[in-house]
Design an enzyme around this catalytic site. Structure first.
Site, mmCIF file in Angstrom:
data_model
loop_
_atom_site.group_PDB
_atom_site.id
_atom_site.type_symbol
_atom_site.label_atom_id
_atom_site.label_comp_id
_atom_site.label_asym_id
_atom_site.label_seq_id
_atom_site.Cartn_x
_atom_site.Cartn_y
_atom_site.Cartn_z
ATOM 1 N N ASP A 85 0.807 -1.223 0.000
ATOM 2 C CA ASP A 85 0.000 0.000 0.000
ATOM 3 C C ASP A 85 0.840 1.273 0.000
ATOM 4 O O ASP A 85 1.967 1.296 0.494
ATOM 5 C CB ASP A 85 -0.910 0.022 1.225
ATOM 6 C CG ASP A 85 -2.207 -0.737 0.980
ATOM 7 O OD1 ASP A 85 -2.248 -1.541 0.025
ATOM 8 O OD2 ASP A 85 -3.162 -0.527 1.745
ATOM 9 N N HIS A 228 3.454 -2.270 3.967
ATOM 10 C CA HIS A 228 3.741 -0.882 3.559
ATOM 11 C C HIS A 228 5.256 -0.721 3.391
ATOM 12 O O HIS A 228 5.931 -0.340 4.348
ATOM 13 C CB HIS A 228 3.250 0.099 4.629
ATOM 14 C CG HIS A 228 1.764 0.138 4.788
ATOM 15 N ND1 HIS A 228 1.070 -0.805 5.520
ATOM 16 C CD2 HIS A 228 0.838 1.005 4.316
ATOM 17 C CE1 HIS A 228 -0.224 -0.511 5.485
ATOM 18 N NE2 HIS A 228 -0.401 0.581 4.768
HETATM 19 ZN ZN LIG Z 1 -2.693 3.548 2.750
#
Ligand SMILES: [Zn+2]
Length: 267
Positions: A85, A228
């Site tokens: 992400d 992430h």
């Molecule tokens: Zn995000």
């Protein structure tokens, strides 16, 4: 403002009703007054429950008020989807993409339109290297209590950047922070767009070892894994990636792209 209407209905309406009933009880004669006050208090007692339900719905990874939401795929095949992400950002690109290329792993990148506008070459590189791009909004602002037009624009502007990068096929979506309510669901349903959550997400503030352990303990066939890897603060996530890939392989779990995993639905 569907979200606002929904909250008014779920929280404010019972509260107003409770107050009105309680007031009536105060003015009335005994014992009817006592009964009214008790009813008012009971209604008031439901408020924390309404608020908890509302909070649960906004953060839910498995339930959505309309449209289609998926957080994993039920399959007997030993495959998982790695989803990354935010971003993309150029600084850690060689570290992240170099590793995936060496390992022959293709992932799905939920990018923001804003980052893709700043780094269009990175978007093209992701597509050229066989990865899949997906929509994570343009500005990465929460998409609850927003107007329909604003949400549609966030989606459309990001779609345009993703297409410019060379992505073909449907573009899945994941809400920023995974937060959603009635308004976003209506927009997604109207566009026939799949909302993709996850079933494996380690605490990325932890050490690389803990991130690796958490992913490997929880991943199973059909899992959608959220990581992430882009920001400076997420060095531990990047450091964990080689061990995550090796560990998945050792468990016989092959990483595939999200469209490849979704194709196994119902199969
Ligand atoms: Zn995000």
């Amino acid at each position: 403002m569907l979200d606002l209407l929904f909250v008014l209905l779920v929280v404010a309406l019972p509260a107003a009703l409770a107050f009105a009933v309680w007031r009536r009880g105060r003015g009335g004669a005994r014992p009817a007054g006592r009964t009214w006050r008790a009813v008012g208090l009971c209604l008031l007692a439901t408020l924390p429950l309404s608020a908890a339900v509302l909070r649960g719905l906004v953060r839910s990874r498995t339930t959505q008020l309309g449209g289609e939401l998926v957080s994993r795929v039920e399959t007997g095949q030993k495959v998982v989807a790695l989803t990354f992400d935010d971003g993309p950002h150029p600084e850690p690109a060689d570290e992240v993409l170099g590793l995936l290329q060496r390992e022959g792993v293709r992932a799905t990148f939920f990018v923001t339109g804003k980052a893709l506008t700043r780094h269009p070459q990175l978007g093209r590189r992701l597509v050229e290297e066989g990865h899949v791009l997906a929509n994570h909004s343009f500005s990465h602002a929460r998409m609850v209590f927003r107007s329909r037009a604003w949400m549609e624009e966030e989606l459309a502007r990001t779609d345009a950047r993703i297409r410019e990068a060379g992505h073909q096929g449907p573009i899945p979506f994941r809400a920023p922070f995974g937060k959603h309510l009635l308004g976003l669901s209506a927009v997604l349903a109207n566009e026939g767009r799949l909302h993709v959550m996850w079933d494996v997400a380690p605490d990325e503030d932890a050490s690389a070892e803990d991130i690796t352990r958490s992913v490997l303990e929880n991943a199973r066939p059909g899992s959608i894994i959220l990581l992430h890897p882009w920001t400076r603060e997420r060095a531990a996530t990047r450091a964990a990636l080689p061990a995550v890939l090796a560990g998945l392989r050792a468990r016989g779990l092959t990483p595939v792209t999200l469209p490849e995993l979704l194709a196994l639905r119902g199969g």
